[in-house]
Scaffold this motif. Structure first.
Motif, short mmCIF file in Angstrom:
data_model
loop_
_atom_site.label_atom_id
_atom_site.label_comp_id
_atom_site.label_asym_id
_atom_site.label_seq_id
_atom_site.Cartn_x
_atom_site.Cartn_y
_atom_site.Cartn_z
N PRO A 24 67.40 -61.94 -23.82
CA PRO A 24 66.05 -61.42 -23.57
C PRO A 24 65.95 -60.80 -22.18
O PRO A 24 66.55 -61.30 -21.23
N GLY A 25 65.17 -59.73 -22.09
CA GLY A 25 65.04 -59.05 -20.81
C GLY A 25 64.36 -57.72 -20.92
O GLY A 25 63.91 -57.31 -21.99
N PRO A 26 64.31 -56.97 -19.80
CA PRO A 26 63.50 -55.75 -19.70
C PRO A 26 64.20 -54.50 -20.24
O PRO A 26 64.37 -53.51 -19.53
N LEU A 27 64.61 -54.55 -21.49
CA LEU A 27 65.26 -53.41 -22.12
C LEU A 27 64.78 -53.25 -23.54
O LEU A 27 64.67 -54.22 -24.29
N THR A 28 64.50 -51.99 -23.91
CA THR A 28 64.03 -51.63 -25.25
C THR A 28 65.06 -50.73 -25.92
O THR A 28 65.55 -49.79 -25.29
N MET A 29 65.37 -51.02 -27.18
CA MET A 29 66.30 -50.19 -27.95
C MET A 29 65.54 -49.43 -29.03
O MET A 29 64.67 -49.99 -29.68
N ILE A 30 65.89 -48.16 -29.21
CA ILE A 30 65.35 -47.36 -30.31
C ILE A 30 66.39 -47.31 -31.42
O ILE A 30 67.54 -46.93 -31.20
N LEU A 31 65.96 -47.73 -32.62
CA LEU A 31 66.84 -47.86 -33.79
C LEU A 31 66.14 -47.31 -35.02
O LEU A 31 64.91 -47.16 -35.02
N PRO A 32 66.87 -47.02 -36.10
CA PRO A 32 66.21 -46.60 -37.34
C PRO A 32 65.33 -47.73 -37.87
O PRO A 32 65.74 -48.88 -37.93
N LYS A 33 64.11 -47.40 -38.25
CA LYS A 33 63.18 -48.43 -38.69
C LYS A 33 63.39 -48.79 -40.17
O LYS A 33 63.90 -47.98 -40.96
N SER A 34 62.98 -50.01 -40.51
CA SER A 34 62.95 -50.41 -41.91
C SER A 34 61.58 -50.09 -42.50
O SER A 34 60.65 -49.71 -41.78
N ARG A 35 61.44 -50.28 -43.81
CA ARG A 35 60.16 -50.03 -44.46
C ARG A 35 59.08 -51.02 -44.02
O ARG A 35 57.89 -50.77 -44.23
N ALA A 36 59.49 -52.12 -43.41
CA ALA A 36 58.51 -53.14 -42.99
C ALA A 36 57.62 -52.64 -41.85
O ALA A 36 56.50 -53.14 -41.67
N GLU A 65 76.67 -50.99 -30.85
CA GLU A 65 76.15 -50.83 -29.49
C GLU A 65 74.92 -51.69 -29.25
O GLU A 65 74.72 -52.22 -28.15
N ALA A 66 74.08 -51.84 -30.27
CA ALA A 66 72.87 -52.65 -30.13
C ALA A 66 73.22 -54.11 -29.90
O ALA A 66 72.59 -54.80 -29.09
N ILE A 67 74.23 -54.60 -30.60
CA ILE A 67 74.65 -55.99 -30.43
C ILE A 67 75.23 -56.21 -29.03
O ILE A 67 74.95 -57.21 -28.37
N LYS A 68 76.00 -55.25 -28.55
CA LYS A 68 76.56 -55.36 -27.19
C LYS A 68 75.45 -55.38 -26.15
O LYS A 68 75.48 -56.17 -25.20
N ILE A 69 74.47 -54.49 -26.32
CA ILE A 69 73.36 -54.43 -25.35
C ILE A 69 72.56 -55.72 -25.39
O ILE A 69 72.17 -56.27 -24.35
N ALA A 70 72.29 -56.23 -26.60
CA ALA A 70 71.54 -57.47 -26.73
C ALA A 70 72.27 -58.63 -26.07
O ALA A 70 71.67 -59.46 -25.37
N ASP A 71 73.59 -58.70 -26.26
CA ASP A 71 74.38 -59.77 -25.63
C ASP A 71 74.30 -59.71 -24.11
O ASP A 71 74.27 -60.74 -23.43
#
Length: 358
Positions: free
Chosen positions: A94-106, A84-90
């Motif tokens: 770039p644009g006015p949308l933020t996705m919430i995803l599981p974070k990495s240790r970084a 779903e994240a890849i579809k939304i990004a496509d």
């Protein structure tokens, strides 16, 4: 530095490089995006995130959004990247949308408000993207205002809130959209909008199928940690008391004018946020035009600047028209309700006995 510019003069490039070095060294820089001005720090540096919270006077459990300048950079800061994240990004980056995803240790918890999720955005504004690149690729950036106040749509309002608190402000003129990005949570069983914005529910439905929207607003005393900026605490509020009035246009005008007179008799300076269609009918001390009901994008672009202007004029009592919640109107009313502290008058056929809710 303008939003539609894709090339920078030598002077502008030098300023962006200087700003990038400030962020790399742990400092804070305010900069334009296509939505509102952001307050940027190094997203991977816990001390920088703490400085952002301090500069804004923002509760530290209110997550920051990590801004990137290349899609591939997302893989460094998330532990999972669903389809779903890849579809939304496509569709929208770039644009006015933020996705919430599981974070990495970084990503430090100071940036995520203590959560195991991270909010990620890839802005379209060329100044923002070049600054992110100069800063090392990961910039945590909430709106560049004191916590609770209307988000800034020009550099002047950033300076009003942040002068002496941050190292640099990049002036990119007036922003194009005027409301913060749409936020969609992709960590639950089904995608859910946590903050409406320019990318509407209908647009996301078209890409993903049915998308839910979080219709609840967490109370300020809720023990639940907010997953996205703006979910828990009072936002966008002018100094004056704001009331939204909902009903037929002639009812709204009559109600507002009557209460404006009552407030004026109490010695209060009065203000109205109105549309071009009925603007000349209002009798407040200060009447601000937010745009035409036929142009949602103008209303969205003008909302925060109108709230700021009412503050500039020291208005104590403010009344605003309500707006239909289709399309971008969903985001407009989300911000307006928060600005009013959910004080809403819904006028019945006989509106004389109505009182504000909230």
């Amino acid at each position: 530095m303008k939003e539609n510019s894709t090339e920078f003069t030598a002077e502008e490039e030098a300023a962006l490089c200087q700003a990038g070095e400030i962020i790399k060294n742990g400092g804070l820089v305010a900069f334009p995006t296509e939505t509102v001005y952001g307050l940027g720090g190094d997203a991977l540096n816990p001390a920088s995130s703490r400085k952002i919270y301090a500069a804004k006077g923002r509760p530290s459990d209110n997550p920051l959004i990590v801004h990137i300048c290349r899609f591939e950079d997302i893989r460094e800061i998330v532990s999972e990247l669903p389809e779903e994240a890849i579809k939304i990004a496509d569709a929208f980056w770039p644009g006015p949308l933020t996705m919430i995803l599981p974070k990495s240790r970084a990503v430090p918890r100071e940036t995520t408000g203590g959560l195991d999720t991270v909010a990620v955005r890839f802005p379209s504004h060329p100044v923002a993207r070049r600054l992110i690149e100069c800063s090392g690729g990961y910039v945590a950036a909430p709106s560049a205002n004191r916590s609770g106040k209307p988000s800034p749509t020009c550099a002047g309002y950033v300076a009003e809130d942040m002068a002496g608190r941050i190292e640099m402000i990049i002036d990119g003129g007036q922003v194009g959209i005027g409301l913060e990005s749409t936020i969609i949570d992709l960590t639950e069983e089904s995608p859910r909008i946590l903050r409406p914005g320019y990318v509407t529910q209908e647009m996301l439905d078209h890409v993903l199928g049915k998308v839910d929207i979080d219709v609840t607003i967490l109370d300020s005393d809720s023990g639940q940690a907010p997953k996205a900026p703006g979910m828990k605490y009072r936002h966008y509020a002018p100094e004056g008391r704001l009331v939204i009035v909902e009903g037929e246009p002639e009812q709204v005008v009559a109600y507002i004018n009557r209460h404006v007179e009552e407030d004026r008799e109490k010695g209060e300076k009065t203000g109205v946020i109105g549309t071009t269609e009925v603007l000349e009918q209002y009798r407040a001390d200060v009447v601000k035009c937010i745009g035409s009901r036929r142009a949602q994008e103008d209303i969205a672009r003008n909302l925060f600047s109108v709230l700021r202007e009412l503050d500039d004029e020291k208005v104590a009592s403010i009344y605003s028209e309500s707006f239909p919640e289709q399309g971008l109107g969903q985001a407009i009313m989300n911000r307006l309700r928060k600005a009013a502290g959910h004080r809403i008058v819904r006028l019945p056929a006989e509106e004389g006995d109505s009182r504000p809710e909230g």
